[in-house]
Design a protein around this motif. Structure first.
Motif, short mmCIF file in Angstrom:
data_model
loop_
_atom_site.label_atom_id
_atom_site.label_comp_id
_atom_site.label_asym_id
_atom_site.label_seq_id
_atom_site.Cartn_x
_atom_site.Cartn_y
_atom_site.Cartn_z
N GLY A 165 -3.48 8.25 12.45
CA GLY A 165 -4.52 7.96 13.42
C GLY A 165 -5.55 6.96 12.91
N PRO A 166 -6.69 6.85 13.62
CA PRO A 166 -7.70 5.83 13.28
C PRO A 166 -8.25 5.96 11.86
N LEU A 167 -8.40 7.20 11.38
CA LEU A 167 -8.94 7.37 10.04
C LEU A 167 -8.02 6.77 8.98
N SER A 168 -6.74 7.05 9.09
CA SER A 168 -5.81 6.52 8.10
C SER A 168 -5.72 5.01 8.19
N ARG A 169 -5.80 4.47 9.40
CA ARG A 169 -5.75 3.01 9.54
C ARG A 169 -7.00 2.36 8.97
N ALA A 170 -8.14 3.01 9.16
CA ALA A 170 -9.38 2.46 8.60
C ALA A 170 -9.34 2.44 7.09
N LEU A 171 -8.77 3.48 6.48
CA LEU A 171 -8.67 3.50 5.03
C LEU A 171 -7.65 2.48 4.54
N ALA A 172 -6.50 2.40 5.21
CA ALA A 172 -5.45 1.49 4.77
C ALA A 172 -5.88 0.04 4.88
N SER A 173 -6.61 -0.31 5.93
CA SER A 173 -7.07 -1.69 6.11
C SER A 173 -8.44 -1.93 5.51
N TRP A 174 -9.06 -0.86 4.99
CA TRP A 174 -10.40 -0.92 4.38
C TRP A 174 -11.41 -1.54 5.35
N THR A 175 -11.44 -0.98 6.57
CA THR A 175 -12.36 -1.45 7.62
C THR A 175 -13.23 -0.27 8.07
N SER A 200 -9.85 -4.90 -1.60
CA SER A 200 -9.64 -3.51 -1.17
C SER A 200 -8.53 -2.90 -2.01
N PRO A 201 -8.54 -1.57 -2.15
CA PRO A 201 -7.45 -0.91 -2.87
C PRO A 201 -6.13 -1.01 -2.12
N LYS A 202 -5.06 -0.73 -2.81
CA LYS A 202 -3.73 -0.75 -2.22
C LYS A 202 -3.42 0.64 -1.68
N VAL A 203 -3.74 0.86 -0.41
CA VAL A 203 -3.60 2.18 0.21
C VAL A 203 -2.23 2.30 0.87
N VAL A 204 -1.54 3.40 0.59
CA VAL A 204 -0.23 3.69 1.17
C VAL A 204 -0.35 4.97 1.98
N LEU A 205 0.06 4.92 3.24
CA LEU A 205 0.07 6.11 4.09
C LEU A 205 1.35 6.86 3.81
N SER A 206 1.23 7.99 3.14
CA SER A 206 2.40 8.71 2.63
C SER A 206 2.62 9.95 3.48
N ALA A 207 3.67 9.95 4.29
CA ALA A 207 4.01 11.10 5.13
C ALA A 207 5.26 11.79 4.58
N ASP A 208 5.46 13.01 5.03
CA ASP A 208 6.65 13.77 4.62
C ASP A 208 7.80 13.39 5.55
#
Length: 651
Positions: free
Chosen positions: A524-534, A326-334
């Protein structure tokens, strides 16, 4: 004995969607055969129309006098029995006409291309080299059991590897799908690959060009000229197998002995057929697999709820890779709380990555400032002529309407009479300007609907692209920034979560191995699904939430639109046939304008045959009732429009 041809008239009229018997004159007996085009008289219209010969027969005594076939349009049997059976089944499932589907599946006849095909030698059987077979086996070995499942004609769901190819400027998914097709061709069978757009098609063609000869690959899409497309269709009728690569209508391609039908990214709206009867490529592929017994492969970087429902039912088998990547996804917030569009972490990642190669920046919309508001009261700015949204093509430019194209130099707010406009959104061009100032002496490339870019080299560059228009980077992007995610999620659509996850996942798959992918401003769930690639887990959760609410795809949905009387009659017929629809199955009807109303019908998959038959019967009845007398062509025509399997509950 009388020679009879049973034909399907090429007509959009629903009452003509059945086989008609015509006598075959003696002079045409040797030419009239199943699959050829003919001209026949249509008594009700008083003219000649084209038709397809579906079958021929001999009967001793016709029950009534038969009209005769007038002429044979073409001697080529361009409609194989398998294609007619598929069109008929798909049309019946969607309460539509088989001729409408055949009009999509069979290109318009081109005489010159047909004559050239008739005089040319048949194409030889393609030869697949041992090297290509070894490559295909090695590529598919990452998914244990995939080759055997395809050879056995199973229905399969495969999550494609989310990375670029190490050898070609394509995604690794293209190599996976091409490997399945190469193995099919080596076994002497054809493969049909259906993709959403020309970018995906170009990637597959690039891979196949390095593995099999040009004669073995048939490109099928509407971007080709009429003669080229018809010549490609005639090639499919040859007895030698081939690999067909094309868009949504390619799912009907009548290739020789099809061993596998492969659908890439079935969540893309481009695979949904807008023309009647509106059969999605995914549904047509499922019907085809049931009729022909070929393998069916659904692949993508995400999993749609439609495919996940089939996986949960056991109708489609999921095959996972031996090693999950899976890619290395980073949840980037302000985290600074200043409302920055590009947070400091994402900005730093882009600056560091630009020292090595290109950086992809995905934005929501094209243009400069696609949304303008009143600077005083924040009311969205609208065109005074058509009420369309105003936009700006560049800073300081006169605003123009996105609908009618008129410029509005003297705009005044209808709410507060203010005259100042404020740009509240940044399109691809404005983002490119802002990033160009933030990163001086750096190439900035814009890729959107007006600036088509398919590939970029490995030199440092900022590539600003709208969703779906991201170019392929040589060796992959060194960083990916996913902006405007919060705005994408504001769309009032049932499947907006699925769509956003698909957009982000497809962009993340373009990153080089180990490169950071920053998702900005989404939680939320969308960001977690992308970050964990699930992504399949997210699809399962969506299904669980929609089931109690009877939302698609847990149920099927039909739209019935027409006059109030016609819609009421259709709804009454359905309630009589299916009493369970009486309470919660019908939404509406509501007025849509010009005297028309619309109703939504929700029903279980098991009731699909009944619903389709009832609605089709009502459509035919309304069409017959609405026929205008020959002497009164100005009389109003009553119509009833029906469409099944709509993805959204939109009244």
């Amino acid at each position: 004995m009388v020679d009879v041809a049973r034909v399907l008239v090429d007509s959009p009229l629903p009452q003509l969607d059945r086989l008609f018997d015509y006598a075959v004159p003696t002079a045409l007996i040797d030419q009239v055969a199943p699959g050829v085009r003919v001209k026949v008289p249509l008594r009700t219209a008083g003219r000649m129309v084209e038709a397809w010969v579906i079958e021929t027969d001999e009967i001793s005594e016709p029950p009534r006098p038969l009209s005769e076939v007038d002429a044979v349009v073409s001697p080529v049997a361009a409609l194989p029995p398998e294609l007619y059976a598929l069109a008929r089944r798909c049309a019946d499932r969607a309460a539509g006409s088989a001729s409408d589907i055949l009009r999509l599946a069979v290109p318009k006849r081109m005489v010159r291309a047909e004559k050239a095909w008739l005089t040319a030698d048949p194409p030889p059987a393609p030869v697949v080299s041992d090297e290509a077979v070894v490559w295909a086996g090695a590529t598919l070995s990452v998914f244990p059991g995939l080759s055997d499942a395809v050879a056995a004609g199973e229905r399969i769901a495969v999550d494609a590897p989310p990375r670029p190819s190490a050898d070609l400027p394509v995604g690794a998914w293209a190599e996976l799908l091409a490997a399945i097709a190469v193995e099919m061709l080596a076994a002497g069978r054809s493969a049909v690959l259906v993709v959403p757009d020309h970018r995906d098609q170009a990637q597959l063609l690039t891979v196949l060009a390095t593995r099999v000869g040009e004669d073995a690959v048939v490109r099928d899409d509407a971007r080709r000229s009429g003669p080229e497309r018809y010549a490609a269709y005639l090639r499919l009728l040859a007895p030698s197998p081939c690999i067909v690569v094309g868009n949504r209508s390619t799912v009907y391609a009548p290739a020789r002995d099809v061993g596998a039908v492969i659908i890439w990214d079935d969540g893309d709206p481009l695979l949904a057929e807008p023309l009647s009867p509106g059969v999605h490529a995914r549904d047509a592929a499922l019907v085809r697999q049931e009729l022909e017994g070929s393998a069916l492969v659904f692949s993508g970087h995400t999993r749609t709820t439609d495919v996940e429902r089939l996986v949960q039912l056991g109708w489609v088998r999921e095959i996972a890779a031996v090693r999950r990547t899976s890619p290395k996804v980073v949840l980037s917030a302000d985290r600074d709380g200043q409302g920055r569009r590009v947070p400091s972490a994402a900005y730093a990642a882009a600056r560091e990555a630009l020292a090595e190669g290109p950086v992809l920046v995905q934005v929501a919309r094209p243009g400069y400032a696609p949304v303008l508001t009143c600077a005083d009261c924040r009311t969205p700015a609208r065109c005074p002529h058509c009420a369309g949204p105003l936009r700006a093509r560049r800073a300081g430019a006169v605003p123009e309407c996105a609908w009618c194209g008129r410029t509005v130099p003297a705009w005044r707010c209808a709410s507060c009479t203010g005259t100042r406009l404020r740009m509240v959104s940044s399109g691809s061009e404005r983002t490119a300007d802002e990033l160009g100032r933030a990163f001086p002496n750096t190439r900035v490339i814009v890729s959107d609907g007006e600036h088509a870019v398919t590939t970029v080299d490995a030199r440092p560059a900022l590539v600003v692209a709208t969703r779906g228009a991201e170019p392929i980077a040589e060796d992959g992007y060194r960083a990916v920034l996913l902006l405007d995610g919060d705005r994408m999620l504001l769309a009032e659509q049932l499947r907006i979560g699925e769509s956003c996850l698909r957009w982000w996942s497809n962009a993340a798959a373009l990153a080089a191995p180990g490169a950071p992918v920053h998702l900005v401003g989404v939680e939320g769930p969308l960001s977690r699904a992308l970050a964990s690639w699930t992504q399949p887990a997210y699809a399962r959760a969506e299904l669980a939430e929609r089931a109690p609410l009877a939302m698609p795809p847990t149920v099927r949905v039909a739209v019935v639109e027409g006059t109030a009387t016609a819609v009421a009659g259709a709804v009454d017929d359905l309630r009589a046939a299916l009493p369970q629809l009486a309470h919660t199955g019908v939404l509406g009807p509501i007025a849509t304008g010009d005297g028309a109303v619309r109703a939504l019908i929700r029903f279980d998959y098991g009731a699909g045959r009944t619903v389709a038959d009832v609605l089709r019967a009502r459509v035919v009845a309304e069409a017959l009732r609405g026929r205008r007398p020959a002497k009164d062509r100005a009389a109003p025509r009553t119509t009833l429009k029906v469409r099944l399997d709509v993805p959204e509950l939109d009244l």
